[in-house]
Design a protein around this motif. Structure first.
Motif, short mmCIF file in Angstrom:
data_model
loop_
_atom_site.label_atom_id
_atom_site.label_comp_id
_atom_site.label_asym_id
_atom_site.label_seq_id
_atom_site.Cartn_x
_atom_site.Cartn_y
_atom_site.Cartn_z
N SER A 1 0.83 -1.21 0.00
CA SER A 1 0.00 0.00 0.00
C SER A 1 0.86 1.26 0.00
CB SER A 1 -0.93 0.00 1.21
OG SER A 1 -1.93 -0.99 1.06
N SER A 2 2.03 1.19 0.63
CA SER A 2 2.94 2.34 0.64
C SER A 2 3.49 2.61 -0.76
CB SER A 2 4.10 2.08 1.61
OG SER A 2 3.63 1.82 2.91
N SER B 1 -9.59 -14.88 1.35
CA SER B 1 -9.50 -16.11 2.13
C SER B 1 -8.44 -16.12 3.23
CB SER B 1 -9.22 -17.28 1.18
OG SER B 1 -7.99 -17.07 0.48
N ASP B 2 -7.81 -15.02 3.52
CA ASP B 2 -6.74 -15.05 4.54
C ASP B 2 -7.31 -15.44 5.90
OD1 ASP B 2 -3.68 -13.93 4.57
OD2 ASP B 2 -4.61 -13.79 6.56
N THR B 3 -6.51 -16.16 6.67
CA THR B 3 -6.95 -16.60 8.00
C THR B 3 -7.00 -15.46 9.01
OG1 THR B 3 -4.65 -17.19 8.50
CG2 THR B 3 -6.10 -18.95 7.70
N LEU B 4 -6.29 -14.37 8.72
CA LEU B 4 -6.28 -13.21 9.61
C LEU B 4 -7.19 -12.13 9.03
CD1 LEU B 4 -4.84 -12.18 12.23
CD2 LEU B 4 -3.25 -10.99 10.72
N LEU B 5 -8.23 -11.76 9.75
CA LEU B 5 -9.20 -10.77 9.26
C LEU B 5 -8.52 -9.45 8.94
CD1 LEU B 5 -12.27 -10.55 8.75
CD2 LEU B 5 -12.48 -9.56 11.03
N LEU B 6 -7.52 -9.08 9.75
CA LEU B 6 -6.82 -7.82 9.52
C LEU B 6 -6.08 -7.84 8.18
CD1 LEU B 6 -6.21 -5.07 10.69
CD2 LEU B 6 -4.28 -6.05 11.92
N ASN B 7 -5.58 -8.98 7.76
CA ASN B 7 -4.93 -9.08 6.46
C ASN B 7 -5.93 -8.87 5.32
OD1 ASN B 7 -2.35 -9.45 7.40
ND2 ASN B 7 -2.39 -11.68 7.26
N ARG B 8 -7.11 -9.39 5.50
CA ARG B 8 -8.15 -9.19 4.49
C ARG B 8 -8.51 -7.70 4.39
NH1 ARG B 8 -12.56 -13.54 6.16
NH2 ARG B 8 -13.65 -12.61 4.39
N MET B 9 -8.52 -7.03 5.54
CA MET B 9 -8.79 -5.58 5.53
C MET B 9 -7.67 -4.83 4.81
SD MET B 9 -7.87 -2.45 6.95
CE MET B 9 -7.10 -2.67 8.53
N ARG B 10 -6.40 -5.17 5.13
CA ARG B 10 -5.27 -4.49 4.48
C ARG B 10 -5.29 -4.73 2.96
NH1 ARG B 10 -3.85 -0.39 7.46
NH2 ARG B 10 -2.70 -0.88 9.37
N ALA B 11 -5.74 -5.91 2.55
CA ALA B 11 -5.82 -6.20 1.11
C ALA B 11 -6.87 -5.33 0.44
CB ALA B 11 -6.12 -7.69 0.90
N THR B 12 -8.05 -5.20 1.08
CA THR B 12 -9.08 -4.33 0.50
C THR B 12 -8.59 -2.89 0.48
OG1 THR B 12 -10.18 -3.91 2.62
CG2 THR B 12 -10.93 -5.81 1.36
N GLU B 13 -7.83 -2.51 1.52
CA GLU B 13 -7.30 -1.15 1.60
C GLU B 13 -6.32 -0.89 0.46
OE1 GLU B 13 -6.11 1.40 5.43
OE2 GLU B 13 -4.71 -0.23 5.04
N PHE C 1 -6.40 -2.11 -2.56
CA PHE C 1 -7.15 -1.85 -3.79
C PHE C 1 -7.82 -0.47 -3.76
CE2 PHE C 1 -7.17 -6.59 -4.00
CZ PHE C 1 -6.46 -6.70 -5.18
N ALA C 2 -8.25 -0.05 -2.59
CA ALA C 2 -8.89 1.26 -2.47
C ALA C 2 -7.87 2.38 -2.65
CB ALA C 2 -9.57 1.37 -1.11
N ILE C 3 -6.70 2.24 -2.03
CA ILE C 3 -5.65 3.27 -2.12
C ILE C 3 -5.17 3.43 -3.56
CG2 ILE C 3 -3.23 3.73 -1.52
CD1 ILE C 3 -3.92 2.64 1.30
N THR C 4 -5.00 2.30 -4.25
CA THR C 4 -4.49 2.35 -5.62
C THR C 4 -5.59 2.68 -6.63
OG1 THR C 4 -4.85 -0.03 -5.81
CG2 THR C 4 -2.65 0.71 -5.13
N GLY C 5 -6.86 2.49 -6.24
CA GLY C 5 -7.97 2.72 -7.17
C GLY C 5 -8.13 1.62 -8.19
#
Length: 613
Positions: free
Chosen positions: A509-510, A528-540, A542-546
């Motif tokens: 993301s940086s 499908s990541d086992t860590l919910l926070l990783n799924r959030m960072r992944a969505t983030e 895509f949002a940051i990059t558009g």
């Protein structure tokens, strides 16, 4: 006289003599003001005659730093003498207080055990479970007067007159009330808009500083009237930086660089390595204050205290003046998340943004109660700011470097200036070494620390030191080119270690669009990541990059969270995307949020803001 009676008298005399030699120590703590608004430290400030008189009969410390820039975290460092990221006391305010290990105590307990009467009036605000042996009295009535005859005392007197809340005034008050300080006479920082609102807030704030100085004078007068001034060492300092926008809650000098004056009566002037009436540029920090008080009282300083004394016996001026470093840290302040570390060395200030995509100006409900904050954001939204004023609402760089003597408000970033390559490398290495030495627990998510570290953060840090060093190594891939980082990032995105994946996602993301070639791998993590926070960072990412609209995925991740602190971080990402990146509406169904989560006070603040926007 019987020999036993004689020995008893001799013992009593010896104890009384020792107590007579121990100074009383008083801390006068004002809230929320940096050096920039007091003439004693800065030509743009107002006069503070009572504090100035203390300096005439004491020592003025020109380079004093609060380590962090918000009260609960700063006061937790003060009371323990231990760096916040090492103890996990650096979040404001913690959802749960930490438990101190048995070998670490709040330092007044050492004073109390040595015979001091310890009192605090009134504010504590620690992120720590307080032991029963810290204060003889901590209340609005706490005073030195209830001590035993001849008993030395340590007293903390807190002044809230300059607290941030005083500038939460209405437009009606601003329009109808005048200030003692002439509005058109005040200095406006170059990174602030020069509006009537900012002028009034500056003038009003300076009025409050002068009121605070009057209260300092009242404490001094009370000591003098009771004949205690000749036996009492007085510290005046502020608990962190000021209330104007981009100060409190940020690692700017206006957030960290605080005033400190120490008054020493004639009989104790030998406890200062500096002459009375002088000033020094030796660097001191809050982490040093507890050690200094213990040293003044003649009490051995525990090895578990990180700080070093700057007053007392066996302190040499020649050694002190060589001290030129101060560390700073910022993470979650109320509902706003970030992770920033800083190092001031001499006239240079290095700031390391571990999540540079986070925006400094992201909504923080308490901050934005100040009209100046709201106006600043409105001017930005309407394109009415100069670049130097807009940066508060824009993504940051991973590294910042400032010459704060020539650029006190940190407006010219020298990090990529070839003339400062050597200095940047030196400061980067010093900061990395400090992070590893603690070690810095923030490389684990806050909710993880609450669950697994808060019962003994020191033991957790020792057990996970290698992991923290590895996560730091991944985070520092931000500091190289994407081409060099690329093969390592792919490896860490596929790692079996959940937090290696977390930090790899943060680095992606940086890098922003440069990392779009990892989209397929990151999409797998999102689904499908086992860590919910990783799924959030992944969505983030895509949002940051558009690259794609992931608002639906992010909302569903929020619904899945059963942990308040985890959910708060997810909401932080939602507000970030809604206000600064894709600027999409997030249609959140509050009934789908876990019951316990949605009852959390900070969650309520975030949801209220999202509904009102």
């Amino acid at each position: 006289m019987k020999i036993n009676s004689f020995l008893t008298l001799l013992f009593i005399f010896g104890v009384s003599s020792l107590r007579a030699q121990q100074p009383n120590i008083v801390w006068i703590t004002s809230e929320d003001n940096s050096i920039h608004y007091m003439k004693l430290f800065d030509s743009n400030g107002v006069e503070t005659p009572n504090i100035e008189r203390l300096a005439q009969h004491g020592v003025k410390f020109n380079r004093t730093f609060s380590n962090t820039s918000v009260c609960s975290a700063a006061r937790s460092t003060l009371i323990t003498g231990v760096y916040g990221p090492k103890l996990a006391t650096h979040y404001h305010r913690a959802e749960q207080k930490i438990t101190l290990p048995e070998n670490i105590k709040m330092f007044p307990e050492y004073l109390r055990n040595a015979g001091y009467y310890t009192t605090n009036n009134l504010k504590e605000d620690y992120n720590i479970y307080k032991g029963v042996d810290v204060w003889d009295d901590s209340s609005k009535d706490a005073n030195w007067k209830n001590r035993k005859n001849g008993q030395p005392f340590f007293h903390v007197y807190n002044i809230g007159t300059t607290h941030e809340g005083i500038v939460h005034f209405s437009e009606e008050k601003m329009k109808s009330s005048s200030t003692i300080t002439a509005i058109d006479s005040v200095f406006i920082q170059p990174n602030h808009p020069n509006t009537q609102n900012f002028k009034y807030t500056n003038a009003f704030y300076r009025d409050q500083i002068q009121k605070m100085d009057t209260e300092v004078g009242q404490v001094i007068k009370a000591l003098e009237e009771e004949g205690l001034l000749k036996n009492t060492i007085i510290f005046y300092y502020a608990d962190h930086g000021g209330v104007l926008p981009n100060s409190k809650g940020y690692l700017k000098e206006t957030g960290l660089h605080v005033p400190l004056v120490v008054y020493l009566p004639e009989k104790y002037k030998n406890l200062s390595p500096f002459s009375i009436g002088s000033s020094t540029n030796a660097f001191v920090s809050f982490v040093d204050f507890g050690a200094t008080v213990l040293n003044l009282a003649g009490i051995e300083i525990p090895k578990t205290i990180d700080g070093k004394p700057f007053l007392g016996k066996n302190i040499k001026a020649k050694k002190l003046v060589k001290q030129d470093e101060a560390f700073g840290y910022a993470d979650r302040f109320d509902e706003k998340y970030d992770m920033v570390r800083s190092l001031r060395k001499g006239n240079l200030k290095y700031i390391r943004n571990f999540q540079p995509f986070n925006i400094d100006g992201l909504m923080n409900n308490y901050r934005y109660k100040q009209l100046a904050y709201s106006e600043w954001k409105s001017l930005f939204d309407n394109g009415q700011l100069r670049p130097i004023q807009s940066s508060f609402f824009e993504p940051k760089t991973s590294e910042e470097l400032y010459d704060v003597e020539n650029d006190p408000f940190e407006t010219i970033n020298l990090a990529n200036n070839p003339a400062y390559t050597k200095e940047r490398s030196q400061l980067r290495n010093i900061l990395n070494s400090w992070i590893k030495k603690m070690p810095d627990l923030s490389f684990y998510p806050e909710y993880y620390l609450i669950k697994d570290a808060f019962k003994n953060p020191i033991a957790f840090g020792k057990a996970h030191r290698k992991n923290i060093n590895r996560y730091l190594k991944i985070a520092n891939l931000q500091l190289t080119s994407f081409e060099k980082a690329k093969p390592k990032l792919l490896k860490y995105l596929k790692s079996s270690d959940e937090l290696e994946r977390l930090w790899a996602l943060t680095v992606c993301s940086s890098f922003g669009e440069k990392a779009k070639e990892f989209s397929l791998e990151i999409e797998k993590i999102m689904s499908s990541d086992t860590l919910l926070l990783n799924r959030m960072r992944a969505t983030e990412f895509f949002a940051i990059t558009g690259i794609k609209d992931t608002s639906y995925e992010m909302i569903n991740i929020l619904y899945q969270s059963k942990n308040e602190t985890e959910a708060l971080l997810i909401l932080n990402a939602i507000v970030l995307q809604r206000d600064f990146y894709q600027k999409l509406d997030f249609m959140i169904d509050i009934t789908k949020i876990d019951n316990r989560v949605r009852e959390n006070k900070l969650i309520v603040e975030r949801l209220k803001y999202l509904e009102l926007k």
